[in-house]
Enzyme design. Structure first.
Site, PDB file in Angstrom:
ATOM      1  N   SER A  55       0.866  -1.174   0.000  1.00  0.00           N
ATOM      2  CA  SER A  55       0.000   0.000   0.000  1.00  0.00           C
ATOM      3  C   SER A  55       0.904   1.225   0.000  1.00  0.00           C
ATOM      4  O   SER A  55       1.764   1.369   0.873  1.00  0.00           O
ATOM      5  CB  SER A  55      -0.884  -0.014   1.254  1.00  0.00           C
ATOM      6  OG  SER A  55      -1.836   1.016   1.186  1.00  0.00           O
ATOM      7  N   GLU A  56       0.734   2.107  -0.990  1.00  0.00           N
ATOM      8  CA  GLU A  56       1.748   3.127  -1.232  1.00  0.00           C
ATOM      9  C   GLU A  56       1.895   4.138  -0.099  1.00  0.00           C
ATOM     10  O   GLU A  56       2.895   4.837  -0.013  1.00  0.00           O
ATOM     11  CB  GLU A  56       1.513   3.839  -2.572  1.00  0.00           C
ATOM     12  CG  GLU A  56       0.249   4.676  -2.679  1.00  0.00           C
ATOM     13  CD  GLU A  56      -0.928   3.882  -3.230  1.00  0.00           C
ATOM     14  OE1 GLU A  56      -0.960   2.649  -3.076  1.00  0.00           O
ATOM     15  OE2 GLU A  56      -1.835   4.516  -3.818  1.00  0.00           O
ATOM     16  N   ASN A  57       0.904   4.226   0.793  1.00  0.00           N
ATOM     17  CA  ASN A  57       1.061   5.140   1.923  1.00  0.00           C
ATOM     18  C   ASN A  57       2.012   4.587   2.983  1.00  0.00           C
ATOM     19  O   ASN A  57       2.364   5.300   3.907  1.00  0.00           O
ATOM     20  CB  ASN A  57      -0.301   5.444   2.553  1.00  0.00           C
ATOM     21  CG  ASN A  57      -0.952   4.214   3.133  1.00  0.00           C
ATOM     22  OD1 ASN A  57      -1.053   3.195   2.464  1.00  0.00           O
ATOM     23  ND2 ASN A  57      -1.369   4.279   4.375  1.00  0.00           N
TER      24      ASN A  57
END
Lengths: 226, 231
Positions: A55-57
């Protein structure tokens, strides 16, 4: 009616797309899923397939939140509460996009407003109407080798698979596969190739709602779904 | 020992027109006490560099979450960000021409801040090639071809202030983040003249193991104890 046809008749377009796309995921893959439809895919993964969702966060090993994993500081890329899988890790944004741009994520699956026969994709703005921004989409498309567009074939009948995108592009020549409720296209150097067809539809049906030109694979099969 | 300030004292240092990096991702990891104080201060004409425009409502029903508080108050004249889709007020102000919004890819934003903090002249990336990002001349030097591959040369980004927030901050300013709260906080602490770290929990030196320090105290100028009453 055949059993295979029944499997399609009983399911919504979104479910067909998610069930077909789940078959693209192989054991050990690192996967990034866009918001919306792609987040439905993990529930259809065969039980013997284990993937790591990035998840890119800032999560390697995104998991669904349960009551005992609920934590106010663990969120996904849409800001919703999430969890980290056993063996996972939290990372900062620089590291996260280093993984994405460095080719350490195997596949990204996302929806789109438009995709074209050159494999270019537009999903971040509609001039004069809507400008949500690109978030991490441009980085994912430019950095991940396998880009799968999983989306409904049309926008209420208006073709989304075009000769050339008319909206501002998110990235050029990046898409490797398009999966819709009607069919599957591989994106090759010479254009789109129809490889699978939902038995509810004919090739003519697909042609009627696809602006892009496409070839038909000599190995065309019935669409597989989980 | 780093100087400890109340949120109000910290915000009093920020002049109108300042360029401020705000950590957080849709409010997760944002320095909420500092946002409250900044919103109350009515400081104006701010340039905010932040992943997103925040949310109209926080997870516990809070009105205006993250930098959305500042946008709602019309304190932001320019927002450098990656995504505003979850804050319709940002779109309204952009369309009305009262707030300039510069959209950049998320990975590019992170790397541009990294370049700003690491003394690099920019960062080269394939992200954005062939898109409208190429037209953002304030941020993009231009296309560079390296060994047959096209890249965009993105300028470094830095700021007057960085407002970051950690789960634990020790009295020397070392920070440990919980969960996904690290996001942009860690890199922003490297790229601003003055770094203010909000502590959800202020701890003694040594309580955060050296191996677990994620933002180093040498980068932090002031600590705001998010757990203490203002004033």
């Amino acid at each position: 009616m055949s059993e295979a046809l029944n499997a399609f008749e009983a399911r919504s377009a979104k479910e067909i797309i998610a069930r077909r796309t789940a078959l693209e995921l192989k054991n050990g893959m690192v996967v990034n899923l866009g918001i919306g439809l792609p987040t439905l895919i993990p529930q259809y993964l065969p039980s013997d397939i284990r993937v790591t969702i990035q998840s890119e966060n800032g999560i390697i090993g995104l998991d669904k939140v349960q009551d005992d994993t609920r934590h106010p500081h663990i969120t996904d890329a849409s800001g919703k509460l999430a969890a980290v899988a056993s063996g996972g890790a939290f990372i900062d944004s620089v590291t996260s996009f280093g993984l994405i741009r460095g080719g350490h994520v195997d596949v990204t699956i996302l929806g789109s407003l438009q995709v074209d026969q050159e494999g270019s994709l537009a999903n971040w703005m509609i001039p004069g109407k809507k400008t949500p921004g690109m978030g991490g989409a441009m980085d994912l498309l430019a950095g991940v080798r396998q880009v799968i567009v999983a989306m409904e074939h049309t926008a209420r009948g208006i073709p989304k698979i075009l000769k050339k995108c008319t909206l501002p592009l998110t990235a050029v020549h990046c898409v490797t596969k398009i999966i819709t409720e009607m069919c599957v296209f591989n994106v090759t150097d010479t254009g789109l190739v129809l490889t699978e067809l939902n038995p509810q539809y004919t090739i003519d049906d697909v042609q009627a709602v696809t602006e892009a030109e496409f070839a038909i694979s000599k190995n065309l099969t019935e669409m597989n779904i989980v | 020992m780093k100087k400890q300030l109340s949120a109000k004292q910290a915000v009093d240092m920020i002049p109108d027109g300042a360029v401020i990096m705000c950590g957080g991702f849709l409010g997760c990891g944002t320095a909420h006490r500092l946002m409250d104080a900044l919103a109350a201060s009515q400081k104006k004409d701010l340039t905010i560099i932040c992943n997103d425009a925040g949310l109209l409502e926080g997870p516990n029903g809070e009105a205006y979450y993250g930098v959305a508080k500042l946008i709602h108050n019309h304190q932001v004249s320019r927002l450098v960000t990656t995504h505003i889709g979850l804050n319709p007020e940002a779109t309204e102000q952009m369309n009305a021409g009262t707030m300039r919004i510069d959209l950049l890819p998320q990975g590019s934003l992170a790397e541009m801040i990294r370049a700003g903090g690491a003394g690099l002249g920019g960062t080269l990336t394939k992200t954005g090639v062939g898109t409208l990002v190429e037209d953002a001349k304030d941020y993009v030097v231009g296309r560079q071809n390296i060994d047959g591959v096209d890249y965009l040369l993105m300028r470094p980004l830095s700021a007057d202030f960085a407002l970051i927030c950690g789960q634990q901050v020790d009295e020397e300013g070392n920070v440990w983040y919980a969960g996904t709260a690290r996001n942009f906080n860690q890199v922003m602490a490297t790229a601003a003249d003055i770094v203010i770290a909000e502590a959800e929990q202020l701890v003694s030196v040594g309580e955060i193991r050296p191996e677990d320090v994620q933002t180093y105290g040498i980068l932090v100028d002031y600590i705001v104890n998010g757990g203490q009453d203002d004033e």
